[in-house]
Each structure stands twice: as structure tokens, then as C-alpha cells.
Design a protein around this motif. Structure first.
Motif, short mmCIF file in Angstrom:
data_model
loop_
_atom_site.label_atom_id
_atom_site.label_comp_id
_atom_site.label_asym_id
_atom_site.label_seq_id
_atom_site.Cartn_x
_atom_site.Cartn_y
_atom_site.Cartn_z
N GLY A 131 48.87 2.71 -12.09
CA GLY A 131 49.80 2.74 -13.38
C GLY A 131 51.17 2.05 -14.07
N GLN A 132 51.39 1.40 -12.98
CA GLN A 132 52.73 -0.22 -13.01
C GLN A 132 52.14 -1.60 -13.22
OE1 GLN A 132 55.55 1.06 -11.88
NE2 GLN A 132 55.33 3.16 -11.75
N VAL A 133 52.27 -2.06 -13.67
CA VAL A 133 52.36 -3.41 -14.35
C VAL A 133 52.81 -4.36 -13.12
CG1 VAL A 133 52.94 -5.76 -15.47
CG2 VAL A 133 53.60 -3.61 -16.67
N ILE A 134 51.44 -4.79 -12.84
CA ILE A 134 51.67 -6.17 -11.66
C ILE A 134 52.67 -7.66 -12.05
CG2 ILE A 134 49.52 -6.96 -10.17
CD1 ILE A 134 48.28 -4.82 -9.70
N LYS A 135 51.24 -8.03 -13.31
CA LYS A 135 52.00 -9.24 -13.53
C LYS A 135 51.52 -9.36 -15.73
CE LYS A 135 51.10 -14.06 -12.43
NZ LYS A 135 50.27 -14.53 -11.63
N ARG A 136 52.15 -10.45 -15.78
CA ARG A 136 51.94 -10.71 -16.91
C ARG A 136 51.95 -12.08 -17.25
NH1 ARG A 136 56.34 -10.17 -22.04
NH2 ARG A 136 56.36 -11.85 -23.21
N TYR A 137 50.67 -11.98 -18.22
CA TYR A 137 50.45 -13.67 -18.15
C TYR A 137 50.71 -14.02 -19.68
CZ TYR A 137 47.72 -12.13 -13.97
OH TYR A 137 47.35 -11.46 -12.95
N ALA A 138 50.33 -15.35 -19.97
CA ALA A 138 51.14 -15.68 -21.45
C ALA A 138 49.52 -15.87 -22.21
CB ALA A 138 51.65 -17.22 -20.98
#
Length: 157
Positions: A131-138
Motif C-alpha cells: 500500500g506504499q507509493v513506490i514511484k511517481r511518474y510524469a
């Protein structure tokens, strides 16, 4: 520490979408817009969804008209996404991604990723089985470029 499992959204159908139902799955959460030049990414997201869904992969689309590129109502948006891009993954009612009225899920995602304001449609967040964010993508990052990260996340227990 908060996870995506602490949030609920409303599907296009009006049904409550409890993100705790996604426990143990890898999820991509994306703010969408039907009239955006990047809307063709819906087809690639659907392709990834079909390819990896049986392994525990989900896509969740949250339409937003904050950048003035969405159709007039949720029903039109849902129909458009299905007809033009074959979208079968869950889509919610439209949300705001920035400002005082931002959807709490997006506020959480931005904080968890360590990045502030969402600058455009199709900002994507990869969330792990915990449930944790791994990565944000543009927004410009094509979903195909996320595939290696999705595969790695699926291998994690």
C-alpha cells in the motif's frame, strides 16, 4: 504511516470503492482526462492491466477536470474511455488533484512520493503490495516505460 488502504473513492457507478480491497496488490493510480493529448495512454494502461491483472496488478483511473480537459459529466467520460480505449479497469467519479479541495487520496500520494503539485493529467503513481507509493511518474512517461517497475513490484511479497 498511512497507506492507500485508508482511502475510499466513488466509482462511476456510484458504488464505494474501498482501497483496502486492494491489499496485497500492485496498483497504478492515475489522474485521467478524456480530451487530453495524453489520453492515448489509457490504451497502454489497459494493456498492462490485461497482461498482469491475474498476477495481482490493478489500475485505478481518477478523472479530473482540474486542467479543463474532461468531458461534461462522469457518464460521458466512462463511455468515452470504454469506447475509444477499451478501458475495463475501475474509473471513479471525477476528483480534484490539487488545492484545498484536492481528493485526500491524491494529497496522500503526493506527500508519500515526496513531490508537490500535480502539473498535468496522467501523473501516475505505482503502489506496492504493502500500500506504499513506490514511484511517481510524469504525465509524459508512457505506461510501457513503467512495465519493468511493475514486474519488479509484482515479484515482491
Amino acid at each position: 504511516m498511512s497507506t492507500i488502504y485508508d482511502f475510499k473513492e466513488t466509482e462511476m457507478s456510484g458504488e464505494t470503492l474501498d482501497l483496502s480491497d486492494y491489499k496485497g496488490k500492485v496498483v497504478v493510480i492515475v489522474n485521467t482526462a478524456s480530451k487530453c493529448g495524453l489520453a492515448t495512454q489509457l490504451e497502454a494502461l489497459e494493456s498492462l492491466y490485461q497482461k498482469y491483472n491475474e498476477q495481482g496488478f490493478e489500475v485505478l483511473g481518477l478523472p479530473s477536470n482540474q486542467f479543463h480537459q474532461e468531458l461534461d459529466d462522469d457518464e460521458q467520460t466512462q463511455d468515452y474511455c470504454k469506447v475509444h480505449y477499451g478501458v475495463s479497469f475501475p474509473m471513479t467519479k471525477r476528483v480534484k488533484v490539487n488545492g484545498n479541495e484536492a481528493d485526500p487520496l491524491f494529497t496522500h500520494l503526493k506527500e508519500a512520493a515526496g513531490h508537490g503539485v500535480i502539473k498535468w493529467n496522467f501523473t501516475k503513481f505505482l503502489v506496492g503490495r504493502d500500500g506504499q507509493v513506490i514511484k511517481r511518474y510524469a504525465p509524459q512517461t508512457k505506461p510501457e516505460k513503467m512495465e519493468e517497475d511493475i514486474i519488479a513490484a509484482l515479484k515482491t511479497e
